[in-house]
Design a protein around this motif. Structure first.
Motif, PDB file in Angstrom:
ATOM      1  N   LEU A   1      42.165  50.589  48.469  1.00 31.17           N
ATOM      2  CA  LEU A   1      41.776  50.737  47.221  1.00 31.17           C
ATOM      3  C   LEU A   1      42.712  49.579  47.770  1.00 31.17           C
ATOM      4  O   LEU A   1      43.461  49.209  48.318  1.00 31.17           O
ATOM      5  CB  LEU A   1      43.051  51.223  46.604  1.00 31.17           C
ATOM      6  N   ASP A   2      42.814  48.273  46.798  1.00 32.84           N
ATOM      7  CA  ASP A   2      42.799  47.232  46.301  1.00 32.84           C
ATOM      8  C   ASP A   2      43.138  46.579  45.056  1.00 32.84           C
ATOM      9  O   ASP A   2      42.494  46.933  44.139  1.00 32.84           O
ATOM     10  CB  ASP A   2      42.119  45.844  47.348  1.00 32.84           C
ATOM     11  N   THR A   3      43.935  45.605  44.488  1.00 28.56           N
ATOM     12  CA  THR A   3      43.746  44.517  43.373  1.00 28.56           C
ATOM     13  C   THR A   3      42.215  43.923  43.439  1.00 28.56           C
ATOM     14  O   THR A   3      42.292  43.052  44.718  1.00 28.56           O
ATOM     15  CB  THR A   3      44.638  44.313  42.803  1.00 28.56           C
ATOM     16  N   ALA A   4      41.742  43.316  42.503  1.00 24.03           N
ATOM     17  CA  ALA A   4      41.332  42.422  41.504  1.00 24.03           C
ATOM     18  C   ALA A   4      40.752  41.877  40.254  1.00 24.03           C
ATOM     19  O   ALA A   4      41.308  43.172  39.578  1.00 24.03           O
ATOM     20  CB  ALA A   4      39.681  42.932  42.237  1.00 24.03           C
ATOM     21  N   PRO A   5      40.510  40.378  39.966  1.00 29.70           N
ATOM     22  CA  PRO A   5      40.851  40.359  38.920  1.00 29.70           C
ATOM     23  C   PRO A   5      40.034  41.162  37.787  1.00 29.70           C
ATOM     24  O   PRO A   5      40.378  41.661  36.742  1.00 29.70           O
ATOM     25  CB  PRO A   5      40.272  39.108  38.487  1.00 29.70           C
ATOM     26  N   HIS A   6      38.496  41.458  38.316  1.00 30.85           N
ATOM     27  CA  HIS A   6      37.653  42.748  37.967  1.00 30.85           C
ATOM     28  C   HIS A   6      37.716  43.755  38.500  1.00 30.85           C
ATOM     29  O   HIS A   6      36.911  43.273  39.717  1.00 30.85           O
ATOM     30  CB  HIS A   6      36.678  41.732  37.301  1.00 30.85           C
ATOM     31  N   PRO A   7      38.244  44.498  38.593  1.00 26.40           N
ATOM     32  CA  PRO A   7      37.700  46.291  39.274  1.00 26.40           C
ATOM     33  C   PRO A   7      36.267  46.610  39.190  1.00 26.40           C
ATOM     34  O   PRO A   7      35.102  46.244  38.720  1.00 26.40           O
ATOM     35  CB  PRO A   7      38.410  47.188  38.405  1.00 26.40           C
ATOM     36  N   PHE A   8      36.234  46.909  40.294  1.00 25.58           N
ATOM     37  CA  PHE A   8      34.889  46.708  40.991  1.00 25.58           C
ATOM     38  C   PHE A   8      35.132  48.158  42.362  1.00 25.58           C
ATOM     39  O   PHE A   8      35.758  48.404  42.624  1.00 25.58           O
ATOM     40  CB  PHE A   8      33.503  45.784  41.330  1.00 25.58           C
ATOM     41  N   SER A   9      33.928  48.307  42.618  1.00 27.46           N
ATOM     42  CA  SER A   9      33.824  49.159  43.986  1.00 27.46           C
ATOM     43  C   SER A   9      32.581  48.935  44.850  1.00 27.46           C
ATOM     44  O   SER A   9      31.639  48.582  43.832  1.00 27.46           O
ATOM     45  CB  SER A   9      33.793  50.531  43.732  1.00 27.46           C
ATOM     46  N   SER A  10      31.904  48.711  46.045  1.00 27.21           N
ATOM     47  CA  SER A  10      31.361  48.273  46.513  1.00 27.21           C
ATOM     48  C   SER A  10      31.223  48.841  47.665  1.00 27.21           C
ATOM     49  O   SER A  10      32.477  49.856  48.766  1.00 27.21           O
ATOM     50  CB  SER A  10      31.572  46.960  46.936  1.00 27.21           C
ATOM     51  N   GLY A  11      30.327  49.403  48.602  1.00 28.75           N
ATOM     52  CA  GLY A  11      30.169  49.812  50.170  1.00 28.75           C
ATOM     53  C   GLY A  11      28.984  50.990  50.503  1.00 28.75           C
ATOM     54  O   GLY A  11      27.835  50.536  49.584  1.00 28.75           O
ATOM     55  N   ASN A  12      28.555  51.557  51.011  1.00 29.37           N
ATOM     56  CA  ASN A  12      28.163  52.377  51.529  1.00 29.37           C
ATOM     57  C   ASN A  12      28.381  53.883  52.469  1.00 29.37           C
ATOM     58  O   ASN A  12      29.587  53.983  51.503  1.00 29.37           O
ATOM     59  CB  ASN A  12      27.029  51.824  52.612  1.00 29.37           C
ATOM     60  N   GLN A  13      27.643  54.817  52.567  1.00 25.45           N
ATOM     61  CA  GLN A  13      28.595  56.050  52.672  1.00 25.45           C
ATOM     62  C   GLN A  13      29.527  56.612  53.929  1.00 25.45           C
ATOM     63  O   GLN A  13      29.683  57.313  53.761  1.00 25.45           O
ATOM     64  CB  GLN A  13      27.342  56.917  52.976  1.00 25.45           C
ATOM     65  N   PHE A  14      29.371  55.324  54.572  1.00 24.71           N
ATOM     66  CA  PHE A  14      30.380  55.678  55.520  1.00 24.71           C
ATOM     67  C   PHE A  14      31.551  54.405  55.126  1.00 24.71           C
ATOM     68  O   PHE A  14      32.566  54.568  56.142  1.00 24.71           O
ATOM     69  CB  PHE A  14      29.761  54.581  57.066  1.00 24.71           C
ATOM     70  N   ASP A  15      31.741  53.571  54.489  1.00 22.27           N
ATOM     71  CA  ASP A  15      32.350  52.670  53.777  1.00 22.27           C
ATOM     72  C   ASP A  15      32.276  52.370  52.327  1.00 22.27           C
ATOM     73  O   ASP A  15      31.893  51.366  52.336  1.00 22.27           O
ATOM     74  CB  ASP A  15      32.548  51.399  54.435  1.00 22.27           C
ATOM     75  N   ALA A  16      33.285  53.095  51.302  1.00 19.74           N
ATOM     76  CA  ALA A  16      33.578  52.829  49.726  1.00 19.74           C
ATOM     77  C   ALA A  16      34.515  51.924  49.598  1.00 19.74           C
ATOM     78  O   ALA A  16      35.443  52.698  49.274  1.00 19.74           O
ATOM     79  CB  ALA A  16      33.054  54.063  49.588  1.00 19.74           C
ATOM     80  N   ARG A  17      34.859  51.370  49.094  1.00 17.92           N
ATOM     81  CA  ARG A  17      35.995  50.347  48.915  1.00 17.92           C
ATOM     82  C   ARG A  17      36.223  50.170  47.015  1.00 17.92           C
ATOM     83  O   ARG A  17      34.838  50.006  46.927  1.00 17.92           O
ATOM     84  CB  ARG A  17      36.032  49.341  49.532  1.00 17.92           C
ATOM     85  N   VAL A  18      37.380  50.686  46.449  1.00 22.95           N
ATOM     86  CA  VAL A  18      37.730  50.433  45.210  1.00 22.95           C
ATOM     87  C   VAL A  18      38.335  49.190  45.276  1.00 22.95           C
ATOM     88  O   VAL A  18      39.533  49.303  46.101  1.00 22.95           O
ATOM     89  CB  VAL A  18      38.236  51.509  44.483  1.00 22.95           C
ATOM     90  N   THR A  19      38.461  48.832  43.462  1.00 30.06           N
ATOM     91  CA  THR A  19      39.258  47.970  43.361  1.00 30.06           C
ATOM     92  C   THR A  19      40.134  48.553  41.912  1.00 30.06           C
ATOM     93  O   THR A  19      40.183  48.827  41.131  1.00 30.06           O
ATOM     94  CB  THR A  19      38.887  46.104  43.534  1.00 30.06           C
ATOM     95  N   THR A  20      40.876  47.654  41.725  1.00 27.54           N
ATOM     96  CA  THR A  20      41.386  48.103  40.273  1.00 27.54           C
ATOM     97  C   THR A  20      42.628  46.745  39.642  1.00 27.54           C
ATOM     98  O   THR A  20      42.705  45.674  40.966  1.00 27.54           O
ATOM     99  CB  THR A  20      42.354  49.728  40.253  1.00 27.54           C
ATOM    100  N   ARG A  21      42.900  46.620  38.851  1.00 29.63           N
ATOM    101  CA  ARG A  21      43.657  46.618  38.392  1.00 29.63           C
ATOM    102  C   ARG A  21      45.032  46.473  37.632  1.00 29.63           C
ATOM    103  O   ARG A  21      44.927  47.554  37.020  1.00 29.63           O
ATOM    104  CB  ARG A  21      43.519  44.820  37.610  1.00 29.63           C
TER     105      ARG A  21
END
Length: 510
Positions: free
Chosen positions: A234-254
């Motif tokens: 989990l991280d922060t970003a100006p615009h929440p998004f998620s990215s990755g694949n079945q081994f590494d799926a990251r999320v962001t929020t603000r």
């Protein structure tokens, strides 16, 4: 013996083909990590190098996808006796190859570089509340994407062509039909809500909430829902998004001190994306069988978890004690009904899409859809976007932005060149309701399980019906497989009319 030799030859051809497909996938995921880093961790001064890095990856990807070798392999495989799964892989790669092969490589490089350089320009324009700063970049992106669409198919509507990058199977006609129906049926419901005398506990989350504690709460909700921290972050970003694949799926929020509920729902939303990604079959990583099924389905997963779970009374029965633990001085006296009502408030004056309620959200999408469609079709000049944006907000939502930052600069998508993306948000919300209804039919006492914090049955159902298939099925076929029905907006409209009719005591909607 001859048939065995032919089978071996076909197997060799498919193996060679898959090697190239896996290389393409890995290049795409590498580009995704670079994009994630640019939005989350990269220092601001890194843009010149990053734009060239991403452009180089796009170039190599385009070269492999459009190569003569790839075309020959696809042609050979068209005549082979393949399994259903192999045919699906060929179908998906063929579609991408045919589109990409029509676009000159120098145009691919320029789109990648301009879109990478556009993000800091958009950030600066939003911070300075000055659309004119971003306008020349946006105009260039519109020109480039029009050119891309014309190369792919000069005889079709350019917006329709670009839309198929994000939803290749439902068609832009479906998007227009669904969005028209949502506008026609939601606007009267929103008006009725605003005229109602219902006294909801909308001030439950008033005041300021420490953002560090909000982050702890965001991690709590991810724990509660079952996020796999060994394969995510989990991280922060100006615009929440998620990215990755079945081994590494990251999320962001603000986080914002006065919007704790918005941050929490954004986190649940991105969890929905990530849990879909993590549910893709690992044994098929590198091929379309291990890739998600485009943006309508992806968005259905995030909106299902955000709205049908995260905004449900049952969810708050489970999660409210944790909120009180984190903010005892703020919410100690709040009841489950108080928080449920606050989570489902229909706002009078919200201008920001990612902070919108479940109903007015779709009017935000309609505005963006109509504007980007007109931009790409050449029916709207870039310089007129702020005024048209504000006029549409006044018409559809009854509010008018006072600034570009709250208006046409609030979203990051156009800086990425993502024209055609926005409709999938509403298409996905509609599908979420259809899928959740099917899940309720199959999972006994689903509401009770959510209230008990038992999310495994819903995870398992979604994995079985959606995630494990990757891109084996087209969007419409996947929906039929999962629900037994054609894609329809009926379930979404029935759900929101019933839910909000009860909340706001609307006789005509209960």
């Amino acid at each position: 013996m001859a048939s065995e030799a032919a089978a071996d030859e076909a197997s060799d051809t498919y193996s060679e083909f898959i090697d190239k497909v896996e290389r393409l996938t890995n290049l795409g995921h590498a580009g995704g990590v670079l994009g994630w880093d640019q939005e989350v961790m990269m220092p601001e001064g890194g843009t010149p190098a990053r734009s060239k890095q991403r452009s180089a990856l796009s170039t190599v990807t385009h070269e492999i996808l459009t190569s003569d070798e790839m075309a020959e392999l696809l042609d050979e495989l068209e005549d082979e006796d393949l399994t259903d799964e192999q045919e699906a892989v060929v179908r998906e790669v063929r579609r991408k190859h045919d589109r990409a092969a029509r676009v000159p490589q120098d145009l691919v490089e320029e789109i990648s570089q301009v879109s990478s350089e556009a993000m800091p320009v958009w950030k600066e324009a939003r911070e300075e509340d000055d659309f004119s700063t971003f306008a020349p970049t946006l105009e260039r992106l519109v020109e480039l994407k029009r050119e891309q669409a014309e190369h792919i198919d000069p005889d079709r509507d350019p917006y329709e062509v670009l839309f198929e990058d994000y939803e290749p199977y439902l068609g832009v006609e479906t998007a227009e039909r669904v969005l028209d129906r949502l506008r026609e049926e939601l606007v009267p419901l929103i008006d009725a809500i605003r005229e109602s005398d219902a006294d909801l506990a909308t001030e439950t989350f008033s005041g300021e909430f420490d953002t560090d504690t909000q982050e702890e709460l965001a991690r709590d909700v991810l724990d509660t829902l079952g996020y796999d921290w060994d394969h995510g972050r989990l991280d922060t970003a100006p615009h929440p998004f998620s990215s990755g694949n079945q081994f590494d799926a990251r999320v962001t929020t603000r986080f914002s001190p006065d919007e704790p509920l918005g941050a929490l729902m954004a986190t649940v939303h991105e969890f929905g994306h990530a849990t879909y990604t993590l549910g893709l079959p690992r044994e098929d990583y590198g091929t379309p069988l291990g890739d998600s099924r485009d943006m309508t389905v992806h968005e259905s997963q995030s909106r299902l978890w955000e709205n049908h779970v995260g905004r449900s009374r049952a969810f708050w029965e489970r999660f409210l004690p944790k909120v009180k633990e984190r903010f005892p001085d703020k919410l100690d006296d709040a009841s489950v009904d108080d928080v449920y009502e606050a989570a489902n408030e229909v706002y009078e004056d919200n201008l920001i899409r990612v902070e919108a309620d479940e109903l007015t959200y779709h009017m935000h999408i309609v505005v963006r859809f109509e504007i980007e469609r007109d931009l790409i079709r050449g029916d709207l000049d870039v310089e007129d976007v702020p005024e048209v944006w504000n006029d549409k907000y006044e018409e559809y939502l009854g509010i008018r932005p006072d600034s570009d930052a709250e208006g046409c600069l609030q979203d990051i998508h156009w800086s990425h060149g993502d024209f055609g993306y926005f409709p999938t948000y509403s298409l996905g919300s509609v599908l979420a309701a259809q899928l959740f209804d099917a899940a309720e039919d199959d999972i006994e006492n689903l509401d009770e399980k959510v209230a008990e914090g038992d999310f495994e049955p819903l995870h398992d159902w979604l994995t079985e019906e959606i995630h494990r298939h990757g891109s084996r099925y087209t969007t419409d076929d996947l929906i039929r497989e999962a629900t037994g029905e054609e894609y329809t907006a009926d379930y979404f409209l029935d759900y929101v009319k019933s839910k909000y009719g009860e909340l706001y005591e609307l006789d005509d909607y209960q």
